[in-house]
Design a protein around this motif. Structure first.
Motif, PDB file in Angstrom:
ATOM      1  N   ILE A   1      33.754 -24.011  42.887  1.00 20.60           N
ATOM      2  CA  ILE A   1      34.015 -25.423  42.626  1.00 20.60           C
ATOM      3  C   ILE A   1      32.701 -26.200  42.603  1.00 20.60           C
ATOM      4  O   ILE A   1      31.826 -26.005  43.449  1.00 20.60           O
ATOM      5  CB  ILE A   1      34.937 -26.005  43.719  1.00 20.60           C
ATOM      6  N   THR A   2      32.561 -27.077  41.617  1.00 20.53           N
ATOM      7  CA  THR A   2      31.360 -27.909  41.513  1.00 20.53           C
ATOM      8  C   THR A   2      31.459 -29.055  42.511  1.00 20.53           C
ATOM      9  O   THR A   2      32.263 -29.978  42.349  1.00 20.53           O
ATOM     10  CB  THR A   2      31.206 -28.468  40.086  1.00 20.53           C
TER      11      THR A   2
ATOM     12  N   MET B   1      35.297 -20.895  35.123  1.00 22.03           N
ATOM     13  CA  MET B   1      36.138 -20.441  34.001  1.00 22.03           C
ATOM     14  C   MET B   1      35.881 -18.974  33.681  1.00 22.03           C
ATOM     15  O   MET B   1      36.139 -18.510  32.574  1.00 22.03           O
ATOM     16  CB  MET B   1      35.918 -21.309  32.771  1.00 22.03           C
ATOM     17  N   SER B   2      35.329 -18.241  34.647  1.00 20.35           N
ATOM     18  CA  SER B   2      35.136 -16.783  34.589  1.00 20.35           C
ATOM     19  C   SER B   2      33.977 -16.351  33.707  1.00 20.35           C
ATOM     20  O   SER B   2      33.828 -15.169  33.408  1.00 20.35           O
ATOM     21  CB  SER B   2      36.422 -16.066  34.154  1.00 20.35           C
ATOM     22  N   THR B   3      33.123 -17.288  33.297  1.00 20.17           N
ATOM     23  CA  THR B   3      31.936 -16.919  32.521  1.00 20.17           C
ATOM     24  C   THR B   3      30.745 -16.698  33.456  1.00 20.17           C
ATOM     25  O   THR B   3      30.692 -17.232  34.561  1.00 20.17           O
ATOM     26  CB  THR B   3      31.565 -18.012  31.512  1.00 20.17           C
ATOM     27  N   ASN B   4      29.785 -15.928  32.971  1.00 19.47           N
ATOM     28  CA  ASN B   4      28.552 -15.667  33.715  1.00 19.47           C
ATOM     29  C   ASN B   4      27.373 -15.699  32.741  1.00 19.47           C
ATOM     30  O   ASN B   4      27.548 -15.479  31.547  1.00 19.47           O
ATOM     31  CB  ASN B   4      28.619 -14.297  34.393  1.00 19.47           C
ATOM     32  N   GLU B   5      26.174 -15.991  33.283  1.00 15.92           N
ATOM     33  CA  GLU B   5      24.960 -16.103  32.451  1.00 15.92           C
ATOM     34  C   GLU B   5      25.154 -17.132  31.339  1.00 15.92           C
ATOM     35  O   GLU B   5      24.780 -16.916  30.182  1.00 15.92           O
ATOM     36  CB  GLU B   5      24.574 -14.747  31.852  1.00 15.92           C
TER      37      GLU B   5
ATOM     38  N   ASN C   1      30.501 -22.252  35.866  1.00  9.51           N
ATOM     39  CA  ASN C   1      30.034 -20.876  35.730  1.00  9.51           C
ATOM     40  C   ASN C   1      30.572 -20.059  36.903  1.00  9.51           C
ATOM     41  O   ASN C   1      30.624 -20.538  38.033  1.00  9.51           O
ATOM     42  CB  ASN C   1      28.507 -20.846  35.733  1.00  9.51           C
ATOM     43  N   GLY C   2      31.025 -18.847  36.633  1.00  9.10           N
ATOM     44  CA  GLY C   2      31.527 -17.995  37.700  1.00  9.10           C
ATOM     45  C   GLY C   2      33.043 -18.003  37.777  1.00  9.10           C
ATOM     46  O   GLY C   2      33.727 -18.555  36.917  1.00  9.10           O
TER      47      GLY C   2
END
Length: 261
Positions: free
Chosen positions: A61-62, A229-233, A55-56
């Motif tokens: 990085i995880t 991967m540029s996603t949010n929420e 996310n984000g």
């Protein structure tokens, strides 16, 4: 997927030299990393992987991921007419609800969560329900805490068995993926953070409560790093993508393939 395909297309269109690349798209990730778990690893030569599933923005990085246990519980009671002779029945729904009420819920600590996410039971409104089933999960980045939560779950089931000896309570538990902590000295981690730095992006390494294909790839000896991967929420009806972040993700994908070549 869009960022990966754009990165590949850009390398091809520009005729850029690049390292050997294998691209893997898996299915069923959300329901338990099904695709990665059933992948034919004899087809893969790569020893390193970048997983686009955080996310984000891409520079997030995880750094750590938990061990995940899924569980399903089936309760069998005894049916009876709810209006004529309810005392002859043994409600599976009531028993299931007592189990759930005795279990922990939500965030247990900063590394551990527990959730009951599925429940069903009964057949008609006017019958004492003979069967009920519920399912859930718990996960933790701490091995000792994970084991303690498992013991608590099993102990709760046993207590309710003793309380309702005429009922049958069956459980099915399965570890779906294992935890890991990212080693900053791994070659793939060094490569990723160096590329991000060259792109003017500050690496943001943080732990996650989620699992990705990276958990499974690591079990198969493939050094893996999970990036945003540029996603949010994520997982909400408000999920959205920031276009500039998506462009950076594609640029990063291209750089991973071409850096040093």
């Amino acid at each position: 997927v869009g960022a990966i395909l754009e990165g590949l297309q850009s390398v091809k269109e520009d005729g850029l030299a690049h390292r050997p690349v294998e691209v893997v798209f898996t299915r069923g990730e959300e329901i338990g990393l099904v695709g990665a778990s059933n992948l034919d690893y004899s087809m893969i030569k790569a020893a390193q992987a970048v997983v686009f599933d955080g996310n984000g923005p891409v520079n997030r990085i995880t750094g750590a991921s938990p061990t995940y246990m899924r569980f399903d519980v089936k309760v069998k009671g005894r049916a009876a007419h709810a209006g004529v002779e309810p005392e002859k029945g043994l409600s599976a729904i009531r028993i299931a609800s007592e189990i759930i009420n005795d279990l922990p819920q939500g965030r247990l600590d900063e590394e551990t969560t527990f959730n009951v996410g599925l429940i069903s039971g009964g057949s008609v409104r006017n019958a004492v329900p003979a069967e009920a089933v519920f399912g859930g999960e718990f996960r933790s980045r701490n091995t000792e805490t994970f084991d303690l939560v498992k013991i608590q779950l099993l102990a709760t089931l046993e207590r309710v068995r003793q309380r309702y000896r005429e009922a049958t309570i069956e459980e099915d538990l399965e570890v779906m993926f294992q935890m890991y902590n990212l080693d900053p000295e791994e070659p793939i981690v060094k490569l990723v953070t160096k590329i991000m730095s060259d792109m003017g992006l500050a690496s943001d390494i943080r732990p996650s409560g989620g699992g990705t294909d990276g958990n499974v790839l690591r079990l198969h000896g493939i050094e893996s790093v999970v990036v945003g991967m540029s996603t949010n929420e994520m997982h909400t009806v408000d999920e959205y993508v920031v276009i500039p972040d998506l462009v950076n993700t594609a640029r990063f994908c291209q750089q991973v393939m071409t850096y040093g070549y």
